[in-house]
Design a protein around this motif. Sequence first.
Motif, PDB file in Angstrom:
ATOM      1  N   PHE A   1      -4.232   4.311  -0.929  1.00 42.64           N
ATOM      2  CA  PHE A   1      -2.777   4.131  -1.006  1.00 42.64           C
ATOM      3  C   PHE A   1      -2.038   5.276  -0.314  1.00 42.64           C
ATOM      4  O   PHE A   1      -1.047   5.060   0.397  1.00 42.64           O
ATOM      5  CB  PHE A   1      -2.333   4.029  -2.468  1.00 42.64           C
ATOM      6  N   LEU A   2      -2.523   6.515  -0.526  1.00 42.66           N
ATOM      7  CA  LEU A   2      -1.870   7.672   0.072  1.00 42.66           C
ATOM      8  C   LEU A   2      -1.944   7.622   1.600  1.00 42.66           C
ATOM      9  O   LEU A   2      -0.945   7.861   2.293  1.00 42.66           O
ATOM     10  CB  LEU A   2      -2.512   8.961  -0.454  1.00 42.66           C
ATOM     11  N   ALA A   3      -3.134   7.308   2.121  1.00 42.33           N
ATOM     12  CA  ALA A   3      -3.291   7.227   3.574  1.00 42.33           C
ATOM     13  C   ALA A   3      -2.338   6.194   4.173  1.00 42.33           C
ATOM     14  O   ALA A   3      -1.708   6.428   5.208  1.00 42.33           O
ATOM     15  CB  ALA A   3      -4.736   6.890   3.926  1.00 42.33           C
ATOM     16  N   LYS A   4      -2.227   5.063   3.495  1.00 45.95           N
ATOM     17  CA  LYS A   4      -1.341   3.990   3.984  1.00 45.95           C
ATOM     18  C   LYS A   4       0.105   4.480   4.051  1.00 45.95           C
ATOM     19  O   LYS A   4       0.816   4.249   5.031  1.00 45.95           O
ATOM     20  CB  LYS A   4      -1.460   2.785   3.053  1.00 45.95           C
ATOM     21  N   MET A   5       0.549   5.182   3.005  1.00 44.90           N
ATOM     22  CA  MET A   5       1.921   5.697   2.973  1.00 44.90           C
ATOM     23  C   MET A   5       2.159   6.752   4.052  1.00 44.90           C
ATOM     24  O   MET A   5       3.207   6.768   4.707  1.00 44.90           O
ATOM     25  CB  MET A   5       2.219   6.297   1.590  1.00 44.90           C
ATOM     26  N   LEU A   6       1.183   7.650   4.233  1.00 49.18           N
ATOM     27  CA  LEU A   6       1.343   8.721   5.212  1.00 49.18           C
ATOM     28  C   LEU A   6       1.332   8.182   6.639  1.00 49.18           C
ATOM     29  O   LEU A   6       2.126   8.622   7.481  1.00 49.18           O
ATOM     30  CB  LEU A   6       0.238   9.766   5.035  1.00 49.18           C
ATOM     31  N   ILE A   7       0.443   7.235   6.916  1.00 52.74           N
ATOM     32  CA  ILE A   7       0.388   6.636   8.256  1.00 52.74           C
ATOM     33  C   ILE A   7       1.715   5.972   8.591  1.00 52.74           C
ATOM     34  O   ILE A   7       2.204   6.061   9.728  1.00 52.74           O
ATOM     35  CB  ILE A   7      -0.781   5.634   8.348  1.00 52.74           C
ATOM     36  N   ASP A   8       2.320   5.322   7.601  1.00 51.98           N
ATOM     37  CA  ASP A   8       3.606   4.647   7.824  1.00 51.98           C
ATOM     38  C   ASP A   8       4.715   5.634   8.179  1.00 51.98           C
ATOM     39  O   ASP A   8       5.737   5.238   8.760  1.00 51.98           O
ATOM     40  CB  ASP A   8       4.010   3.847   6.580  1.00 51.98           C
ATOM     41  N   THR A   9       4.559   6.916   7.827  1.00 53.73           N
ATOM     42  CA  THR A   9       5.572   7.930   8.155  1.00 53.73           C
ATOM     43  C   THR A   9       5.181   8.762   9.377  1.00 53.73           C
ATOM     44  O   THR A   9       5.817   9.770   9.663  1.00 53.73           O
ATOM     45  CB  THR A   9       5.813   8.868   6.955  1.00 53.73           C
ATOM     46  N   GLY A  10       4.118   8.350  10.061  1.00 61.49           N
ATOM     47  CA  GLY A  10       3.738   9.020  11.299  1.00 61.49           C
ATOM     48  C   GLY A  10       2.830  10.217  11.144  1.00 61.49           C
ATOM     49  O   GLY A  10       2.647  10.992  12.094  1.00 61.49           O
TER      50      GLY A  10
END
Length: 457
Positions: free
Chosen positions: A242-251
């Motif tokens: 979940f964390l990786a998904k959120m961070l990737i979405d913010t670049g």
Amino acid sequence: MRIIIVGCGKVGSALAEQLSAEGHDLTLIDLSERRLTELTNTLDLTSVTGSGTSYHVLEEAGVRETDLLIAVTTHDEINLLSCLIASKAAGCHTIARVRDPEYVSEVGFIRDELGLSMVINPEMSTARVVSRLIRFPSAIGVSTFAKGRIELLDIRIPDGSRLNGMAVCEVNPLLRTNALLCMVRREGQTFIPKGDFILRTDDDVTVIVPPSEQADFFRQIGVANDHIRSAMLIGGGKISYFLAKMLIDTGISVKIIENRLERCEALSEMLPGATIIHGDGTDRDLLDEEGLASCEAFAALTGMDEENILLALHAGRHSKAKLFTKVNRVNFEEVIESLPIGTVIRPKQTTAELIGQYTRAMQNSMGSNVETLHQLGGAEALEFRVAAHDLIGVPLQDMPIRPDVLLCCINRKGRRIIPRGRDVLREGDTVIVVSTRRGMNDLQDIFQPEAAEDTER
């Protein structure tokens, strides 16, 4: 309030302790008689041995007289079925813990169709907490209110900071800012600071700063606020996903190190934007090869507390990364807090906070619901919605607010107001309150007892 908890694992036990301390009438259901015995010996509650999916077990636990059922076993389907049976049999409020990422996109449908009051994904909630902290690298804690529009930032005053020796009333005039210092934690004590309170190095301060002033405020007080561009996550569990998904979405560039090959293959399919490394996260050579020295955020998220602590200690010595350490156990909490391992992440505490927020909202008497609740180590920060009340329109300086309470922000139709003495509350506002007094359920609780009684008459 009468509450049934189904499942007495780590989350269920933590909830039982919290809700019992708040004075609720608790009944626990679990298949393990040993777990139930341990909890009934230490807490004031009753227990029933059996499955939460059995109608007869739920009846024995008193589901027909229950206000709220919370299902937090390790199996999503058992939690959902327990809530469904309780809802159909007794019409009580229900909360289910649902952890499987496959259910995430269907949570709204599941909640509405099964008639659940709330669905909690502890790993997703925990990941959201960490992602906020990565967005605010200068903070050691971030508590969000007004659906993410307002943030309370926890910062530690560094050595050599201008804040050292400064009185709270001097901060805004000297720094030419519009910050509000809500709370100070020092040597195990928590203070709601008055104007003459003197700040010191290593104080943990909770502050609200307008977003447009944050960069300048942190620069002036000597707190680094560089934007984070890369993160290394050790462990490929649900939180990392979940964390990786959120961070990737913010670049933000994300690298995950995981020692199970099949999990690496699954993560590669689910997170095409991340770099997935198959290897042992405790291998120092591997960490060096994968760029530990240059990473800007490092999160130890394996299933072992001891491993996470050692990894964070190592990363702290060999990089300048912002550190995050997942710890499940509460034993030796004082020792863990004193270690240089960055922000300690406790998934079960996040879950307990969310459920605590809901139970508080169920108890309100004035209609001023608890919208948001955060535990701040010795204090609570709560967001209340303002309903019709005799004190609406009365200047804050004339309100009989308790001395251990600080009203620190007003959200009025999306506009943030740092309150001053002449500001007033209006119906429909949400207000953020910080207090060292625990257990507030209602906006009424922020007033002196005598005044609260007068407004109820």
